[in-house]
Design a protein around this motif. Structure first.
Motif, PDB file in Angstrom:
ATOM      1  N   UNK A   1     -14.302   5.139  -0.861  1.00 42.06           N
ATOM      2  CA  UNK A   1     -14.168   4.993  -2.305  1.00 42.06           C
ATOM      3  C   UNK A   1     -12.875   4.256  -2.664  1.00 42.06           C
ATOM      4  N   UNK A   2     -11.776   4.632  -2.012  1.00 45.62           N
ATOM      5  CA  UNK A   2     -10.499   3.965  -2.298  1.00 45.62           C
ATOM      6  C   UNK A   2     -10.528   2.513  -1.850  1.00 45.62           C
ATOM      7  N   UNK A   3     -11.156   2.255  -0.722  1.00 45.39           N
ATOM      8  CA  UNK A   3     -11.240   0.877  -0.234  1.00 45.39           C
ATOM      9  C   UNK A   3     -12.049   0.009  -1.179  1.00 45.39           C
ATOM     10  N   UNK A   4     -13.080   0.600  -1.811  1.00 39.49           N
ATOM     11  CA  UNK A   4     -13.931  -0.148  -2.724  1.00 39.49           C
ATOM     12  C   UNK A   4     -13.142  -0.666  -3.913  1.00 39.49           C
ATOM     13  N   UNK A   5     -12.084   0.037  -4.291  1.00 42.97           N
ATOM     14  CA  UNK A   5     -11.294  -0.358  -5.462  1.00 42.97           C
ATOM     15  C   UNK A   5     -10.335  -1.507  -5.157  1.00 42.97           C
ATOM     16  N   UNK A   6     -10.174  -1.847  -3.875  1.00 44.91           N
ATOM     17  CA  UNK A   6      -9.235  -2.894  -3.484  1.00 44.91           C
ATOM     18  C   UNK A   6      -9.879  -4.273  -3.528  1.00 44.91           C
ATOM     19  N   UNK A   7      -9.099  -5.315  -3.730  1.00 43.26           N
ATOM     20  CA  UNK A   7      -9.648  -6.673  -3.676  1.00 43.26           C
ATOM     21  C   UNK A   7      -9.995  -7.055  -2.239  1.00 43.26           C
ATOM     22  N   UNK A   8     -11.000  -7.890  -2.094  1.00 43.14           N
ATOM     23  CA  UNK A   8     -11.337  -8.402  -0.765  1.00 43.14           C
ATOM     24  C   UNK A   8     -10.173  -9.261  -0.288  1.00 43.14           C
ATOM     25  N   UNK A   9      -9.666  -9.039   0.904  1.00 40.75           N
ATOM     26  CA  UNK A   9      -8.489  -9.794   1.369  1.00 40.75           C
ATOM     27  C   UNK A   9      -8.770 -11.294   1.453  1.00 40.75           C
ATOM     28  N   UNK A  10      -7.790 -12.088   1.087  1.00 40.78           N
ATOM     29  CA  UNK A  10      -7.928 -13.544   1.157  1.00 40.78           C
ATOM     30  C   UNK A  10      -7.633 -14.061   2.557  1.00 40.78           C
TER      31      UNK A  10
END
Length: 730
Positions: A186-195
């Motif tokens: 759930x916490x990972x889902x809130x993060x932006x996809x790394x560039x």
């Protein structure tokens, strides 16, 4: 925990809904959802491994739920080639989870999300699955792994660089903390996809490059695997189909009353060119079709024969055609050659004849259409189903299953449209299964080819001119429609323009000849299956004309391609090429660059009583770049070789009176188990970009066998099939 294959699960089975996956994170209970990251352009996979690519729209999805279960929406279709296992390994490797924790769901039709980048459409074919998805699936796994690490590091207040992953969890050694992926999703889902995405170095691989147990094998062994032909639905009826036996013909009449009088038969459904008899079970449908005794109007094609077709091709081959490749005035160099050689090769129409015959289950009800089928082309199947059902494409749902043999047949989906057209006439789901006779006589066939070659040698027996004219149908036009008459069909000349050899002067021409209305399409090996036979057979002819050993003759032409040269040298060594063959046995050679892979094959064969060929041994050397699953490579090479040898010895579809003459495996026969040779395979360890393997064994078989027959008998065979060999004057 054993891996779960959610490939269009049967009705009533509880499984993760694919619709829920694609509607967005709001329905995912806080899980992590990620699309595949597609690099626009990469130099090679190795060079691109540590370089962040531009982010494209997602083309496959990964979900990690709160229990830590990884669900992968698999972009390619499994038809026995092991792609479910290989593609799952690509993602699991970079995500750092075991394959036992990965559940697979077949991708629904969506060109924007699931198009194969090497083909430009949602398709499994052309030996492209690993080549197309090797980087995108790894990047998806790596991006998800980095997001999970960031989520853990943020929660623990530690630098992400101090965290590591292992088997579905993130840990921080200094503090002794550990969290499973499910806790972090759930916490990972809130993060932006790394560039910036960093992929593993090859020496860090735990799955890729290792022999992996196939994920689909356990259920197959237990008889639990559900193919399209196994679909069962509430209220479903089953039927069989008869189409006009003459290409382009129409249905004239059918005895409905006689068919309906058969116990168990409920409906007789008609189209312009086909009839379906539907009932409670298959035997009733078969008996009903016999009673229906359809009468056909053969139309304009009813007098067509092989003599007319081949005569027309031979005449067309006299025209100049289109130039596919022109280097250094090959005709001029030919005129000055010390030795000149010409030959004409012919290859027959071929059927696919997969073990699982054509079948499709469709329900058209309440303005929507559901299709249960095994297909290599989900979006094409949806399009044709929509047309057959008279609905918009967004009203059609494709439930894709594992396929019991494709070989290119499931690249077509005309039978899906046909089934939908029948199904719209009733209010219940119907499953239509083609008989083997219907399957062989109404296939989409590998084109007939008529090839003319000529080459010149100098005084030292070296090639100075190479000319190849291909005459055959345009598969591109048949498949997509509207292929320009003034444009070379790439499939027709693939393997003719690009060979392993550096010819001093080379010209390739293409003459388009379409046998309308006979349906033609791709067949396992596509263009190279025909061109490798022609090129490698003629190379053998030139070697003998130059009085040189076939290996020694080829080697100087490979100086600019060290991978091809290494494969040929390995093959010569492992096959014992320089030693004497057993009495009565001939050794034949082929070398190819096709589908991004280099393959060399030596066949040992003899010709016995009645001209029957016996294949004793096959030695193969292959450089297919970086190998994902070595067991799959070997299995595909073995299966492809047997498929190719079968066609080389026995395969042909012939036409008389506008009809296919072959009916079943009695006259379109397969290689039997006691005919199969010993197969010895040697795979080159390589760090090169992955190549394809699904069709390479097939393409290698034709010329190696023909050259072996020549070595054994002195009889040069330029027309397939090869068996029985006419042992008259050479």
């Amino acid at each position: 925990m054993s891996p779960r294959l959610e490939a269009a699960p049967p009705v009533g089975r509880h499984a993760l809904s694919r619709r829920a996956i694609f509607k967005g994170s709001a329905l995912l209970g806080g899980g992590l959802v990620l699309g595949a990251l597609m690099p626009r352009v990469t130099k090679t996979w190795a060079q691109a491994a540590g370089t962040p690519p531009p982010i494209e729209p997602p083309s496959a999805f990964l979900r990690i739920d709160e229990d830590g279960l990884v669900t992968m929406i698999i972009p390619s279709t499994e038809m026995g080639q092991g792609i479910y296992t290989a593609e799952a390994a690509l993602l699991a490797e970079e995500l750092d989870v075991g394959l036992e924790r990965v559940s697979l769901v077949a991708a629904p039709p969506d060109e924007k999300l699931y198009a194969n980048a090497l083909i430009g459409m949602q398709m499994t074919g052309g030996s492209t699955s690993i080549r197309a998805w090797f980087l995108p699936l790894r990047r998806t796994g790596a991006a998800a792994r980095q997001m999970l690490i960031e989520a853990a590091a943020g929660s623990w207040g530690v630098p992400p660089g101090e965290c590591i992953t292992s088997n579905g969890s993130v840990s921080h050694a200094a503090s002794g903390r550990m969290a499973g992926y499910g806790e972090l999703a759930a916490a990972a889902m809130a993060l932006p996809v790394p560039s910036a995405i960093t992929l593993k170095a090859t020496d860090q691989f735990r799955l890729i490059g290792k022999s992996l147990k196939r994920l689909d094998t356990p259920d197959k062994v237990r008889g639990k695997t559900v193919y399209g032909i196994d679909v069962r639905l509430p209220g479903m009826k089953i039927g069989t189909v008869a189409s006009c036996p003459v290409f382009g013909g129409k249905l004239k009449s059918v005895d409905e009353a006689a068919a309906l009088a058969v116990p168990g038969v409920s409906h007789v459904l008609k189209l312009d060119d086909a009839v379906a008899v539907v009932g409670d079970h298959m035997w009733a449908a078969i008996q009903g079709m016999q009673a229906a005794a359809p009468v056909w109007d053969g139309g304009a094609f009813k007098d067509m024969s092989m003599e007319v077709l081949v005569g027309s091709m031979a005449k067309a081959a006299q025209s100049d055609g289109l130039v596919a490749h022109d280097q250094n005035d090959a005709p001029g160099a030919y005129g000055k050659a010390a030795t000149k050689l010409e030959a004409t090769y012919q290859l027959p129409f071929l059927s696919h004849a997969p073990m699982e015959p054509i079948n499709c289950t469709v329900q058209v009800k309440d303005g929507v259409c559901d299709v249960w089928v095994g297909t290599q082309v989900p979006t094409r199947a949806r399009m044709l189903a929509a047309k057959g059902a008279g609905l918009a494409e967004d009203k059609v749902t494709i439930h894709n299953y594992l396929i019991g043999g494709g070989f290119g047949r499931r690249l077509e989906a005309e039978y899906v449209g046909q089934t939908a057209a029948f199904a719209r006439q009733v209010d219940f789901p119907i499953k239509l299964v083609w008989s083997r006779e219907q399957d062989i006589q109404h296939d989409t066939y590998r084109p007939y080819y008529y090839d003319q070659l000529r080459a010149g040698l100098d005084g030292q027996g070296r090639i100075v001119s190479w000319q190849h004219k291909v005459t055959g149908a345009s598969v591109y036009n048949s498949y997509m429609g509207g292929w320009p008459a003034d444009k070379v069909d790439p499939d027709a000349v693939e393997g003719a323009v690009e060979t392993p050899y550096a010819f001093p002067a080379q010209r390739v021409d293409y003459v388009r000849w379409d046998p309308a209305p006979m349906p033609i399409s791709w067949w396992r090996g596509v263009g190279p299956a025909h061109n490798v036979f022609v090129v490698e057979s003629f190379m053998d002819e030139l070697a003998h004309a130059a009085k040189q050993d076939p290996v020694a003759f080829r080697l100087p032409l490979l100086e600019k391609d060290p991978r091809a040269k290494a494969v040929l040298q390995l093959l010569a060594d492992k096959s014992g090429w320089s030693s004497a063959a057993p009495a009565g046995v001939g050794r034949g050679l082929s070398l190819q660059l096709a589908f991004g892979s280099y393959v060399g094959l030596v066949i040992e064969a003899s010709v016995g009583e009645g001209g029957l060929i016996r294949v004793h041994k096959a030695t193969m050397a292959i450089d297919c770049g970086f190998v994902v699953n070595p067991d799959t490579v070997r299995a595909q090479m073995e299966g492809g070789l047997i498929f190719g040898l079968t066609a080389a010895m026995y395969g042909q579809i012939t036409i008389e009176g506008g009809r296919v003459q072959q009916n079943n495996f009695n006259d379109y026969r397969m290689m039997r188990i006691d005919e199969a040779p010993v197969i010895d395979i040697h795979v080159v360890a390589s760090e090169a970009e992955p190549g394809g393997i699904g069709e390479t064994g097939t393409t290698a078989a034709f010329p190696a066998l023909a050259n072996a027959v020549f070595a054994a008998t002195g009889k040069r065979l330029r027309k397939l099939p090869l068996s029985p060999v006419d042992l008259g004057a050479a």
